[in-house]
Structures are given as structure tokens and as C-alpha cells.
Design a protein around this motif. Structure first.
Motif, PDB file in Angstrom:
ATOM      1  N   UNK A   1       0.835  -1.206   0.000  1.00 47.66           N
ATOM      2  CA  UNK A   1       0.000   0.000   0.000  1.00 47.66           C
ATOM      3  C   UNK A   1       0.867   1.252   0.000  1.00 47.66           C
ATOM      4  N   UNK A   2       1.941   1.229   0.768  1.00 47.26           N
ATOM      5  CA  UNK A   2       2.849   2.366   0.809  1.00 47.26           C
ATOM      6  C   UNK A   2       3.542   2.611  -0.522  1.00 47.26           C
ATOM      7  N   UNK A   3       3.901   1.523  -1.214  1.00 44.78           N
ATOM      8  CA  UNK A   3       4.518   1.662  -2.538  1.00 44.78           C
ATOM      9  C   UNK A   3       3.536   2.317  -3.508  1.00 44.78           C
ATOM     10  N   UNK A   4       2.318   1.819  -3.515  1.00 45.57           N
ATOM     11  CA  UNK A   4       1.325   2.292  -4.480  1.00 45.57           C
ATOM     12  C   UNK A   4       0.746   3.661  -4.137  1.00 45.57           C
ATOM     13  N   UNK A   5       0.544   3.940  -2.851  1.00 47.39           N
ATOM     14  CA  UNK A   5      -0.159   5.157  -2.442  1.00 47.39           C
ATOM     15  C   UNK A   5       0.729   6.239  -1.856  1.00 47.39           C
ATOM     16  N   UNK A   6       1.946   5.896  -1.485  1.00 48.01           N
ATOM     17  CA  UNK A   6       2.792   6.882  -0.831  1.00 48.01           C
ATOM     18  C   UNK A   6       2.288   7.190   0.564  1.00 48.01           C
ATOM     19  N   UNK A   7       2.782   8.264   1.156  1.00 50.40           N
ATOM     20  CA  UNK A   7       2.424   8.564   2.543  1.00 50.40           C
ATOM     21  C   UNK A   7       1.001   9.071   2.725  1.00 50.40           C
TER      22      UNK A   7
END
Length: 131
Positions: A24-30
Motif C-alpha cells: 500500500x505504501x509503494x502504491x499510495x505513498x504517505x
């Protein structure tokens, strides 16, 4: 054999955390954690990089599930990475204040669950070698 299957199942279940949150962090960022529309580009880049490492650690833990009794060295190394990250998170808690509930749960995983799994894996491997 039941203990091996139980250990494997719990480790596999625990792998869901870094795989889902890292992915999720890879795809959506912070933004999925921060909750605002934009963050500095450097923060976005660093967050996605760290999410990629977190995702990779999850994948690496998955490789420990088959023949878990023989993967002690890898399991301990990966566990040490997680504990070091947990200590960094604890430092943040002490120096910057309490984060959100999700991060507190992460801290519990990093400094509680993972060390317990490391100890269980090591004890199980010793019993298998002795048998």
C-alpha cells in the motif's frame, strides 16, 4: 509436526502485515497514512522506498515458511531488521510523541510478536535437530 504447521501458519499470517502495508505504501505513498493531499516530494520518495524495503522483508519472511526449522539464520536476520525498526519507532514515540493506533500496533509486532516468533523458531529448530 503439529507445532511446525502452527509455527508456519502464524509466520505466514504475520507476513500479511508487511506485504499489505508495504504494498500500500509503494502504491499510495504517505497519503494513506498522512491523510492529506500532498507531501514534500522527498518525503514521498523516502516513504515509498521504505515501503519497498518493508514489502521485501515480508517476501523474505515468506521464504522462511517452508522448512522453517532450517531457516533460523535467515529468520533471525530478518527479525533483527524488524526489531531495529521497532526500536527506531520507539525512539520516535519517546522523542516526538505517540503515533496513531496503527503505528502502536506495529510497535507491538516489532518489539513483541517478532521476538517471540524468533525465540519459538529457534527452540523448534533445536528440538528438530535433537530428534
Amino acid at each position: 509436526m503439529i507445532e511446525k504447521r502452527l509455527l508456519q501458519a502464524i509466520v505466514a499470517l504475520a507476513c500479511v502485515v508487511p506485504l499489505v502495508t508495504g504494498g500500500t505504501g509503494i502504491l499510495s505513498g504517505p497519503n494513506w497514512v498522512h491523510g492529506v493531499g500532498s507531501v514534500p516530494v522527498d518525503l514521498d520518495s523516502h516513504f515509498r522506498y521504505m515501503s519497498g524495503i518493508f514489502f521485501g522483508v515480508g517476501l523474505a519472511f515468506c521464504t522462511c515458511v517452508p522448512d522453517i526449522e532450517a531457516k533460523g539464520e535467515r529468520f533471525r536476520m530478518l527479525g533483527a531488521f524488524v526489531v531495529i525498526g521497532g526500536l527506531a519507532r520507539l525512539w520516535s514515540l519517546l522523542s516526538a510523541g505517540a503515533p496513531s493506533q496503527g503505528h502502536i500496533l506495529g510497535l507491538c509486532m516489532e518489539l513483541g510478536v517478532v521476538p517471540c516468533l524468533m525465540a519459538w523458531q529457534a527452540a523448534f529448530a533445536r528440538r528438530v535437530r535433537a530428534a
